[in-house]
Design a protein around this motif. Structure first.
Motif: not given
Lengths: 458, 385
Positions: A270-271, A297-301, A340-344, A374-376
């Motif tokens: 993110r840097v 601003e980053v979008e995952i799924c 904090n995203y959901r991956e179908l 990577v993400d948490s």
């Protein structure tokens, strides 16, 4: 020099490595001392809101071991004393006055001729004693102990960690002074270097024992190194010190000031352009991040994901939040995405090219050089121990991790001793937690075990 | 644009959450929710990131590895039936027949097993564990195709409740739940799982089978001193037996998947084979010609439930030995015990089930012995100071 080859371990390939340049020196708006940085310390406050302090002036001390004190890294006024539930002391915020006034301690011109008491007194009153960590347990060392050895790791193998070759390159003289001083406490000072790598500046040190280590992370963890040089048994005490603290010690003895300024690697995907900055421990994350362009601003799924601000690395750092501070023992900040995203049907996809897994049930092992964002996200729910033999792949120690963890969960002190509780602290098993398919919080279990030992052995 | 499935989940979630009308189905809802999408939970401790493998992935890998013997089993069920009754069926008809016959077994296994799992998770307030995805798949594959459904239901219930839930669920059990289901049938309804006719669909009560067709498994034939099918035929698996256990070649395909993905231990598989061969060769060397002990050791590897047990059941990570050295001892003992039971237990020739269950019981002791030296090393270091 002996070379120890570690076959187990894992180097996580992560995006956001800091380029080797120092961007700026951060002059923070606020600096905080956080008692929670120091394991097992019960703070006794020595200042009030509104007091003016100099760098090196005592802020709080440990109730149980009064001579261990914690001092201000900068001169200024006490802006706020932040308390949490049950009036627990969370942070002492200091507003810098910009004058950099140091409390002066008497320099020790020739440390090799000084005696232990003199050096110990200087370390304790300046607050630098807090940089000496004792194993077992990973707490601040006891001034009355004589350690079997003092261990220094000259390289850090954690993901995106600060390159110590870069951060210590101009400081060898200061480190030598510190090492000479520490010789008064023990017979042997071990400096562990990385094999088959550009020589560490620390390899120029004198009066130390060198050991080379070869292998993936956690080869750079001092706990892993100790377990291969001289494993800690019941009753043993060794100390560990980071090169960063050694630099500060050198300055303390030569100039008589408490200067903990350090090079900090600001890393993570993110840097936008990760690099190093010079700053003090306790500097607010915000003031460090102001020096960088952050990807907001980053979008995952297809789902918006915030930023996780970590003081330290992704395996054993602390999630301090946007309003947090650089921890006392850290020389790295990592900014990754919140997961904090959901991956179908994520777990059922044949390929998940954006994610890394040590497991061959995915195919990331086919692209070993690829670097990942990577993400948490935990990538699954918590379960009991099911799969076996996974932790062992990433733990280069003579320990049966699952059995140790089960002994801790059962609070069986005797078993914990037998299975090696003295040899580990949380960070040594961080990779085990990373690879665990059951998503068990291993570091928390280990720390609970250590706290139990501290309580029972006190 | 949010996905319609996620939207639907969000819409019905309040009904199943605390205070909702169907909150008593909370765990069940959660199981389906996390099945549909990896949840949005984030790390809480010091380790900020986690590997993307989870138990669902591990379990689904085992199910994938079970597919080759499953497919072969469907065809073989049809083929055995056709041979027994002298029917001239084509390939697809045989497969369809097998599918049609085995489907009820799978339905009963999953409905009963998962029903109990969901209910227990609900009562305990736990998340539903994925373990039964595999157990539920394995159970129909190790049963005779003609097993009455009520017996199957009973054995599944026994395995899940007494094999797993009373210990605390998946990960806490001592014995492999699927094998426990088979052991239950074996001890409670011995007539169902022994004899010659049960292995072929419809043969038990048949009147129209062709003359002289016994339906006996190769193991039974060989034990009686008869002419067992050739090694190649047994290797391919076109023989009577439990639904999934007959084809060694299909099982080897599954083994390749398990080893490749690292889900099951190759050490256990290999040491099981070594153990079986060791005892087998020893028996061959010592036995008088003509006795069952003189039956070629290598043939044992492709008969009965040996291959299936070695690949899918002995390697169950929960009930097997957990230490790497322990795995060698554990596997070797299973292989050796299996052949000993086959040779010297005239009552019941299929030793694999009992061998694995016995070694499941012994696994903690094996691990204890393997860990002892580690503990002793530490004590010795402390003593020499």
């Amino acid at each position: 020099m002996e070379t120890i080859r570690l076959k187990k371990g894992l180097d996580l390939k992560i995006k956001g490595e800091a380029t080797k340049k120092v961007l700026t020196t951060i002059s923070p708006k606020v600096i905080a001392l956080q008692p929670s940085n120091y394991k097992g310390v019960f703070p006794k406050l020595h200042v009030q809101e509104g007091d003016t302090v100099k760098a090196g002036q005592i802020i709080f001390s440990d109730k149980k071991r009064e001579q261990i004190c914690f001092t201000s890294p900068i001169s200024g006024t006490i802006k706020a004393i932040v308390r949490g539930e049950k009036r627990k002391l969370l942070a002492i915020e200091i507003a810098p006055d910009g004058k950099n006034d140091y409390l002066t301690f008497e320099p020790i011109s020739e440390v090799s001729k000084a005696n232990r008491d003199e050096i110990q007194k200087r370390l304790l009153e300046s607050g630098l004693w807090a940089g000496i960590i004792q194993r077992p347990y990973g707490i601040i060392a006891n001034p009355t102990d004589t350690p079997k050895g003092i261990f220094i790791s000259s390289f850090n193998t954690a993901p995106l960690a600060a390159d110590l070759n870069f951060t210590t390159k101009d400081e060898v003289d200061a480190i030598q002074i510190a090492v000479d001083a520490l010789c008064k406490f023990t017979d042997k000072i071990y400096v562990n270097v990385k094999a088959d790598a550009p020589a560490s500046p620390l390899s120029r040190l004198k009066n130390v024992v060198f050991t080379a280590f070869k292998g993936a992370h956690p080869a750079g963890n001092v706990g892993v190194q100790i377990s291969h040089i001289a494993p800690i048994g019941k009753g043993d005490i060794v100390w560990t010190i980071s090169p960063m603290t050694l630099i500060a010690m050198g300055k303390l003895f030569s100039k008589g000031i408490y200067d903990t300024q350090r090079l900090v690697a600001v890393t993570g995907q993110r840097v936008k352009e990760p690099a190093y900055v010079k700053c003090l421990p306790g500097t607010s994350i915000q003031s460090i991040c102001e020096a960088f362009e952050i990807e907001k601003e980053v979008e995952i799924c297809g789902q918006e994901c915030g930023i996780r601000y970590i003081s330290g690395n992704v395996l054993s750092g602390e999630d301090v939040g946007e309003n947090g501070y650089l921890n006392f023992y850290d020389d790295q900040i990592t900014l990754i995405s919140e997961g904090n995203y959901r991956e179908l049907f994520g777990w059922a996809k044949i390929f998940r090219p954006k994610k890394f897994s040590l497991s061959h049930t995915y195919f990331s092992w086919l692209t070993p050089k690829k670097k990942y964002k990577v993400d948490s996200n935990t990538n699954g729910g918590e379960r009991p121990f099911v799969v076996n033999g996974v932790y062992e792949k990433v733990l280069p120690m003579d320990i049966y991790p699952v059995y140790l963890l089960k002994a801790i969960l059962a609070q069986d002190i005797e078993k914990m001793e037998q299975l090696g509780i003295y040899e580990v602290i949380g960070e040594d098993l961080a990779l085990c937690e990373y690879v665990c398919p059951s998503k068990i919080n291993i570091q928390e279990i280990v720390e609970n075990g250590i706290n139990l030992m501290l309580k029972e052995m006190a | 644009m949010e996905n319609p499935i996620l939207k639907l989940i969000d819409k019905i979630k309040p009904t199943f959450s605390k205070g909702g009308k169907l909150s008593w189905l909370h765990s069940t809802f959660e199981a389906f929710e996390t099945f549909a999408a990896v949840p949005s939970t984030t790390t809480k401790g010091r380790t900020q990131i986690k590997d993307c493998v989870d138990l669902k992935r591990v379990m689904i890998a085992v199910v994938v590895a079970l597919i080759p013997p499953f497919l072969f089993g469907m065809w073989n069920t049809g083929d055995q039936h056709a041979t027994a009754f002298g029917l001239e069926w084509g390939f697809w008809l045989k497969v369809w027949f097998g599918f049609y016959k085995v489907l009820p077994l799978f339905l009963v296994s999953y409905i009963v097993g998962l029903g109990i799992e969901f209910a227990v998770a609900q009562v305990r307030g736990h998340e539903v564990n994925e373990g039964y995805l595999v157990s539920g798949f394995i159970i129909p594959m190790i049963m005779p195709i003609d097993i009455p459904l009520w017996i199957l239901a009973l054995s599944v219930a026994f395995a899940v409740i007494f094999g797993k839930e009373i210990f605390g669920g998946t990960g806490m059990n001592i014995w492999n739940p699927a094998l426990l289901a088979r052991a239950f049938v074996f001890f409670a309804y011995p007539s169902v799982i022994s004899g010659d006719t049960i292995w072929i669909e419809g043969l038990t009560n048949a009147t129209s089978a062709i003359d002289g067709f016994s339906g006996a498994t190769p193991l039974a034939i060989a034990a009686e001193g008869g002419e067992a099918p050739s090694l190649l035929q047994m290797f391919i698996g076109n023989i009577p037996g439990s639904f999934g256990e007959t084809s060694t070649i299909a099982i080897l395909l599954g083994a390749a998947i398990l080893i490749f993905t690292g889900v099951a231990s190759w050490k256990i598989m290999l040491s099981t084979v070594i153990g079986a061969l060791a005892v087998g060769f020893l028996a061959n060397a010592l036995a008088p010609a003509g006795s069952f002990s003189a039956y070629p050791a290598i043939n044992h590897l492709v008969m009965g439930g040996f291959a299936f047990g070695a690949v899918y059941m002995a390697t169950d990570p929960v009930s097997s030995a957990q230490t790497e050295v322990g795995k060698w001892i554990y596997g070797f003992s299973i292989g050796a015990l299996c052949i000993i039971l086959r040779l010297f237990n005239p009552g019941y020739r299929e030793g694999m089930m009992l061998a694995i269950l016995l070694m499941n019981t012994m696994a903690p002791i094996i691990d204890y012995c393997v860990i002892r030296p580690n503990i002793r090393r530490r004590e010795k270091r402390a003593a020499t100071k």
